[in-house]
Design an enzyme around this catalytic site. Structure first.
Site, PDB file in Angstrom:
ATOM      1  CD  GLU A  95      -2.708  -1.263   2.489  1.00 43.35           C
ATOM      2  OE1 GLU A  95      -2.721  -0.288   3.277  1.00 43.35           O
ATOM      3  OE2 GLU A  95      -3.445  -2.246   2.613  1.00 43.35           O
ATOM      4  CB  CYS A 108       3.141   7.216   3.492  1.00 43.67           C
ATOM      5  SG  CYS A 108       3.616   5.916   4.622  1.00 43.67           S
ATOM      6  CB  CYS A 115       7.975  -5.990   8.124  1.00 42.99           C
ATOM      7  SG  CYS A 115       9.457  -5.402   8.991  1.00 42.99           S
ATOM      8  CB  CYS A 119       7.550  -3.805  15.883  1.00 43.83           C
ATOM      9  SG  CYS A 119       9.181  -3.440  15.199  1.00 43.83           S
ATOM     10  CB  CYS A 122       4.095  -2.931  13.494  1.00 41.24           C
ATOM     11  SG  CYS A 122       4.126  -2.642  11.713  1.00 41.24           S
ATOM     12  CB  CYS A 344       1.564   5.346  11.163  1.00 43.15           C
ATOM     13  SG  CYS A 344       2.575   6.435  10.274  1.00 43.15           S
TER      14      CYS A 344
HETATM   15  N1  SAH Z   1       9.902  -0.270   9.220  1.00 39.58           N
HETATM   16  C1  SAH Z   1      10.102   1.111   9.320  1.00 39.58           C
HETATM   17  C2  SAH Z   1       9.112   1.932   8.520  1.00 39.58           C
HETATM   18  C3  SAH Z   1       7.651   1.522   8.511  1.00 39.58           C
HETATM   19  S1  SAH Z   1       6.710   1.772   9.943  1.00 39.58           S
HETATM   20  C4  SAH Z   1      10.106   1.552  10.758  1.00 39.58           C
HETATM   21  O1  SAH Z   1       9.768   0.751  11.619  1.00 39.58           O
HETATM   22  O2  SAH Z   1      10.510   2.686  11.022  1.00 39.58           O
HETATM   23  C5  SAH Z   1       6.372   3.522  10.001  1.00 39.58           C
HETATM   24  C6  SAH Z   1       6.155   4.047  11.414  1.00 39.58           C
HETATM   25  O3  SAH Z   1       4.868   3.658  11.949  1.00 39.58           O
HETATM   26  C7  SAH Z   1       7.182   3.529  12.387  1.00 39.58           C
HETATM   27  O4  SAH Z   1       7.629   4.533  13.267  1.00 39.58           O
HETATM   28  C8  SAH Z   1       6.367   2.495  13.129  1.00 39.58           C
HETATM   29  O5  SAH Z   1       6.964   2.159  14.342  1.00 39.58           O
HETATM   30  C9  SAH Z   1       5.046   3.151  13.252  1.00 39.58           C
HETATM   31  N2  SAH Z   1       3.950   2.245  13.590  1.00 39.58           N
HETATM   32  C10 SAH Z   1       3.856   0.926  13.323  1.00 39.58           C
HETATM   33  N3  SAH Z   1       2.692   0.426  13.785  1.00 39.58           N
HETATM   34  C11 SAH Z   1       2.034   1.454  14.356  1.00 39.58           C
HETATM   35  C12 SAH Z   1       0.757   1.585  14.994  1.00 39.58           C
HETATM   36  N4  SAH Z   1      -0.066   0.545  15.107  1.00 39.58           N
HETATM   37  N5  SAH Z   1       0.390   2.792  15.454  1.00 39.58           N
HETATM   38  C13 SAH Z   1       1.213   3.861  15.296  1.00 39.58           C
HETATM   39  N6  SAH Z   1       2.409   3.805  14.707  1.00 39.58           N
HETATM   40  C14 SAH Z   1       2.832   2.615  14.231  1.00 39.58           C
HETATM   41 FE1  SF4 Z   2       8.606  -3.780  10.439  1.00 42.49          FE
HETATM   42 FE2  SF4 Z   2       6.443  -2.638  11.465  1.00 42.49          FE
HETATM   43 FE3  SF4 Z   2       8.625  -2.922  12.969  1.00 42.49          FE
HETATM   44 FE4  SF4 Z   2       8.614  -1.134  10.955  1.00 42.49          FE
HETATM   45  S1  SF4 Z   2       7.355  -1.067  12.801  1.00 42.49           S
HETATM   46  S2  SF4 Z   2      10.224  -2.636  11.468  1.00 42.49           S
HETATM   47  S3  SF4 Z   2       7.315  -2.222   9.464  1.00 42.49           S
HETATM   48  S4  SF4 Z   2       7.393  -4.596  12.123  1.00 42.49           S
END
Ligand code: SAH
Ligand code: SF4
Length: 385
Positions: A95, A108, A115, A119, A122, A344
């Site tokens: 997306e 974005c 991934c 985390c 996420c 995000c």
């Molecule tokens: N993998 C990279 C980029 C993609 S995530 C990274 O982790 O930086 C983009 C941003 O959204 C990151 O800061 C991530 O931690 C945040 N993010 C992920 N899941 C989220 C959620 N459920 N609510 C708010 N921010 C989130």
């Molecule tokens: Fe991967 Fe989501 Fe962690 Fe970014 S925040 S590194 S997209 S698992």
């Protein structure tokens, strides 16, 4: 028709195209011509490149093609944002989101389908890893946004002024393709975006941050989300490999390598009862005391299968004020495009789960939650936000 053996001209940097034309015994300026046709004018038909001779166009046809990913779906948010679903070579869908704001338009984009980093907060991480996007699939998202927004027909109509690699995937685990892509975005004769406005967001792949030095001048955002290793280890498994001190050191080195004065963006997703206590704010402030930076607080965006919660607005304001009073520059990310699932952490595409991660995630989440909620309760007892 596409032919997998042909060179995809849409995925080549200026130096890549220059080498290609040199190999063909042609003048290097042909590279600039082709680059402008593809990225500034949105042309995918080699025959339309009218300033290139017919003989050379035929030669280009024989060895190359312009292949961009397919856009499969499109969503419009009531706030003016747009989301597109892009199908990549593996068959997965990723997306990208366009967010218009006063004086700027931010795109974005995704760097991987899924991934691998898992985390806990996420949605993308929960899918597991499917594949790395090619350069053409990454730059193709910017190309498609321009096409869909009518920028090739009427340049500057809905300009994309900023690109953030904050969609699906960990950009620095797809290093070469991401570096080539951001360099094409910043190339004057391609998209000409300012290096301050092209941002790679990373969860902290330390060797890759060090490797960026000298290869690009893109801006850097760090997903920190916790002020100490204990908590970060729990919510971001990558921290066990590259702890905070090493991460911040690599960020300092990268920032020092840039030719202008810039600071990194520190992203901090606020999760209720997990990392949003006053003490976390104070610890974060201390941790960042020696790193000039901008802090961006992101109230957690909920998604299915997650039992984390978003903190109250008051709690977010309190957190922000502690940092602000300590002298930090802090912004709070407003949730955009929530109605089309494009905030995000909500970018999930349609990725084949390679690892049965959803089930593992659910099991692990309940363990992590027990642990952090307990710690949270102790901290909250001492001072409620
Ligand atoms: N993998 C990279 C980029 C993609 S995530 C990274 O982790 O930086 C983009 C941003 O959204 C990151 O800061 C991530 O931690 C945040 N993010 C992920 N899941 C989220 C959620 N459920 N609510 C708010 N921010 C989130
Ligand atoms: Fe991967 Fe989501 Fe962690 Fe970014 S925040 S590194 S997209 S698992």
């Amino acid at each position: 028709m596409t032919d997998g053996n042909k060179i995809n001209l849409a995925g080549l940097t200026l130096s890549g195209l220059t080498c290609l034309f040199e190999d063909l015994g042609e003048k290097p300026f042909r590279a600039s011509q082709v680059m402008k046709w593809i990225h500034q004018r949105g042309v995918t038909d080699i025959n339309l490149m009218s300033d290139i001779s017919k003989v050379l166009r035929e030669r280009l046809h024989e060895i190359g093609e312009i292949r961009l990913p397919d856009v499969r779906d499109e969503f419009f948010s009531t706030d003016g944002s747009r989301k597109w679903i892009v199908e990549v070579a593996s068959g997965s869908r990723v997306e990208m989101v366009y967010i218009p704001e006063e004086g700027r338009g931010t795109l974005c984009i995704s760097s991987q389908a899924g991934c691998s980093l898992d985390c806990t907060f996420c949605a993308t991480g929960k899918q597991g890893f499917d594949s790395n996007l090619s350069v053409a699939e990454i730059i193709g998202q910017l190309w498609w946004a321009n096409k869909k927004l009518g920028n090739y027909e009427q340049p500057g109509n809905h300009p994309v002024s900023n690109v953030v690699m904050m969609g699906m995937g960990e950009p620095l685990l797809n290093f070469d393709n991401v570096i080539d892509s951001v360099n094409i975005m910043m190339e004057d004769i391609a998209y000409g975006l300012s290096k301050r406005k092209v941002t790679i967001s990373t969860s902290g792949v330390v060797p890759a941050i060090n490797k960026m030095i000298g290869l690009t001048e893109a801006s850097l955002a760090i997903s920190l989300h916790a002020p100490n290793d204990g908590l970060r280890n729990q919510i971001m498994p990558i921290n066990r490999k590259y702890p905070i001190a090493e991460l911040l050191q690599s960020v300092k080195s990268y920032m020092a390598s840039l030719s202008d004065n810039r600071v990194p963006l520190i992203e901090y997703t606020l999760i209720k009862g997990v990392n949003d206590h006053r003490q976390h704010a104070r610890d974060l402030s201390e941790l960042l005391a020696s790193l000039p930076s901008k802090i961006n607080l992101i109230p957690f965006n909920t998604f299915e299968l997650s039992d984390y919660e978003r903190p109250s607005n008051a709690s977010v304001s309190n957190f922000r004020e502690i940092l602000r009073k300590a002298g930090h520059t802090v912004t709070v990310r407003t949730t955009r495009a929530d109605d089309i699932g494009a905030a995000c952490g909500q970018l999930v595409g349609d990725v084949s789960d390679q690892t049965s991660r959803s089930i593992r995630h659910q099991r692990r989440m309940s363990k992590v939650n027990e642990k952090v909620k307990l710690t949270g309760k102790l901290a909250t007892a001492a001072e409620s936000m």
